[in-house]
Scaffold this motif. Structure first.
Motif, PDB file in Angstrom:
ATOM      1  N   HIS A  74       0.824  -1.202   0.000  1.00  0.00           N
ATOM      2  CA  HIS A  74       0.000   0.000   0.000  1.00  0.00           C
ATOM      3  C   HIS A  74       0.860   1.254   0.000  1.00  0.00           C
ATOM      4  N   LYS A 129      -7.703  -2.365  -9.200  1.00  0.00           N
ATOM      5  CA  LYS A 129      -7.996  -3.032  -7.927  1.00  0.00           C
ATOM      6  C   LYS A 129      -7.400  -4.426  -7.875  1.00  0.00           C
ATOM      7  N   GLN A 130      -7.289  -5.073  -9.023  1.00  0.00           N
ATOM      8  CA  GLN A 130      -6.654  -6.390  -9.070  1.00  0.00           C
ATOM      9  C   GLN A 130      -5.173  -6.280  -8.699  1.00  0.00           C
ATOM     10  N   TRP A 148      -3.836  -3.875  -6.860  1.00  0.00           N
ATOM     11  CA  TRP A 148      -3.761  -3.540  -5.438  1.00  0.00           C
ATOM     12  C   TRP A 148      -3.967  -4.784  -4.571  1.00  0.00           C
ATOM     13  N   LYS A 149      -4.958  -5.561  -4.921  1.00  0.00           N
ATOM     14  CA  LYS A 149      -5.253  -6.771  -4.137  1.00  0.00           C
ATOM     15  C   LYS A 149      -4.063  -7.702  -4.118  1.00  0.00           C
ATOM     16  N   HIS A 150      -3.402  -7.824  -5.253  1.00  0.00           N
ATOM     17  CA  HIS A 150      -2.223  -8.690  -5.320  1.00  0.00           C
ATOM     18  C   HIS A 150      -1.133  -8.210  -4.366  1.00  0.00           C
ATOM     19  N   PHE A 190      -3.635  -4.847  -0.539  1.00  0.00           N
ATOM     20  CA  PHE A 190      -4.560  -3.805  -0.101  1.00  0.00           C
ATOM     21  C   PHE A 190      -5.667  -3.678  -1.145  1.00  0.00           C
ATOM     22  N   ASP A 191      -6.743  -2.992  -0.796  1.00  0.00           N
ATOM     23  CA  ASP A 191      -7.882  -2.947  -1.714  1.00  0.00           C
ATOM     24  C   ASP A 191      -8.361  -1.547  -2.050  1.00  0.00           C
ATOM     25  N   HIS A 192      -7.616  -0.512  -1.593  1.00  0.00           N
ATOM     26  CA  HIS A 192      -8.146   0.834  -1.791  1.00  0.00           C
ATOM     27  C   HIS A 192      -7.024   1.859  -1.761  1.00  0.00           C
TER      28      HIS A 192
END
Length: 487
Positions: free
Chosen positions: A220, A295-296, A298-300, A303-305
């Motif tokens: 993040h 978002k994919q 970030w998720k990797h 984090f998601d946001h």
């Protein structure tokens, strides 16, 4: 057609901390690179830092790796360590000679980076350092004397050390203002003579210690830092277009062609996902908005946001790049289960490698050029490409580097085919590097890239004498014929 387009820009590229030296001259402040050793104390190359209790630590400084560094650790210079950026190859005192040699090859462009801390030593001063401005004014005047276009990299994986320590680099939004003040100063002093600008170097390598200047390896933090760099770049483009209406702006990306290891569906899909690590950066900066797959990504990275304001979105849209520039040295292969951003990749049995294990793949360059241009539809500028090898110089410093000639010839043919046969709009090429310089990843001199041999070893010992290699004279013919001589 066996030539390049009329007006094609031919030249070379370098980074200040790898060629310039003079780290404690002319009012220059300290950079994070100044604390990087040559790798003799710890392998691979490391920073030297000290904990409050006196314990020394050596966080890795290789471009594609980062250890999380304790906030209480402070950088130190050790008496038994060699720090290559302090001297580099002393362009600071040899710039006239080096530029004259480049002109002798027929260069019409030279890509170089301005050292941020030579302009604002701590990054927070109210007024710029006059000696630093004077040095780069002299460099630009020398280039203009020989009819060479300056291609300026504003930030080449560096920042004043004060900003890295005090604010944890680009993880702080405050750096946007510091960067914009720095940019405005450059535009005011050099804008009338400089048409081409790169806001950042290899910005997609945010997993590295250098580009973001943050000590944290948290995903993040690094992608927030990247967002701050996106906004800073866009603001610089907007400001630059206002102050210099004819100026063209790009940002440089590290591009390696990525092949799936097999035609197995899982391998092909994994290659698609991994490519998005690069497209994320190019899409945002050259298209002006965050892509649907953000978002994919970030998720990797855990984090998601990300907080992205409407104002930032507007800035990104208005500050899109005019062209896309990139480095190309190699290709990689990947397969399901490999980590994303797997720079080392897996061994490709169909390709030869350099002494440092980098696959040699000229056709991969053509593939990259087509892929970027198909996607972005903006001019391309290849601003780094070259072969790092151990050159054997004779008693006069001359090197018979036929291997470098063959490498470049094959890559030039691929580049020419992409332009003439595939319809890719490419405005120029700057080879890494015109003069031998210090390796970024290893701190060595023995890993040589230049057309011009520099008499200096890994410890900075030598006469610093410059001697053109065989490739120097070959490149002179290439440029004078605008590429037709490579057949």
């Amino acid at each position: 057609m066996n030539t390049f387009p009329k007006g094609f820009l031919w030249g070379g590229a370098s980074a200040d901390f790898q060629v310039e030296g003079g780290f404690d001259e002319g009012g220059r402040g300290l950079l994070s690179h100044d604390y990087e050793t040559d790798g003799s104390l710890e392998e691979p190359r490391h920073h030297t830092m000290k904990m409050p209790d006196g314990t020394l630590i050596y966080p890795r400084s290789s471009f594609f790796y980062a250890d999380e560094v304790p906030p209480e650790a402070e950088p130190v210079f050790l008496e038994d360590a060699y720090y290559p950026s302090h001297k580099a190859v002393d362009f600071y005192h040899h710039y006239k000679e080096d530029i004259a040699l480049m002109a002798g090859m027929g260069f019409n462009v030279y890509r170089f980076s301005i050292c941020w801390s030579r302009i604002y030593p701590n990054g927070e001063e109210e007024q710029p350092n006059k000696e630093g401005l004077s040095f780069y004014r002299n460099v630009i005047n020398e280039l203009k004397k020989y009819g060479m276009e300056p291609l300026i990299t504003i930030c080449h994986d560096e920042m004043p050390m004060n900003l890295a320590l005090k604010y944890d680099g680009w993880s702080s939004r405050y750096l946007i203002d510091c960067y914009l003040k720095y940019c405005k100063t450059l535009f005011e002093h050099f804008g009338q003579d400089c048409k081409y600008w790169l806001t950042f170097n290899e910005i997609n390598a945010v997993k590295g210690f250098g580009p973001c200047g943050t000590r944290k390896s948290d995903g993040h933090v690094r992608y927030l830092a990247a967002h701050h760099m996106f906004v800073a770049s866009a603001k610089a483009v907007i400001l630059g277009h206002e102050m210099m209406p004819d100026a063209k702006f790009g940002t440089m990306y590290a591009m390696s062609e990525l092949y799936p290891a097999s035609c197995k569906s899982e391998d092909v899909f994994h290659a698609l996902l991994e490519r998005r690590e690069n497209w994320y950066f190019i899409d945002i900066m050259a298209r002006g908005y965050y892509p649907s797959y953000a978002k994919q990504i970030w998720k990797h990275h855990g984090f998601d946001h990300l907080e992205i304001s409407d104002e930032d979105k507007d800035i990104l849209k208005r500050g899109q790049l005019d062209f896309v520039s990139f480095s190309y040295y190699r290709s990689n292969i990947t397969q399901a289960g490999d980590p994303w951003f797997n720079v080392g990749g897996s061994i490709n049995p169909y390709l030869e490698t350099t002494p440092w294990g980098w696959p040699i793949d000229p056709l991969g360059l053509r593939h990259v050029m087509n892929t970027i241009y198909d996607r972005i539809q903006k001019p391309l500028f290849i601003v780094e490409n070259g072969l790092g090898v151990v050159d054997q110089a004779d008693e006069n410093g001359y090197v018979e580097d036929d291997y470098r000639i063959e490498y470049l010839k094959d890559h030039f043919k691929a580049m020419r085919d992409a332009i003439n046969e595939d319809g890719v709009d490419c405005i120029g090429y700057t080879m890494w590097a015109p003069v031998d310089l210090v390796s970024l990843s290893t701190g060595e001199m023995k890993k040589r890239y230049g057309f011009i041999y520099v008499d200096m070893n890994d410890k900075g010992e030598g006469s610093l004498k410059r001697t053109p290699k065989k490739s120097y004279y070959w490149m002179k013919e290439v440029i004078s014929s605008n590429g037709s001589s490579i057949d």
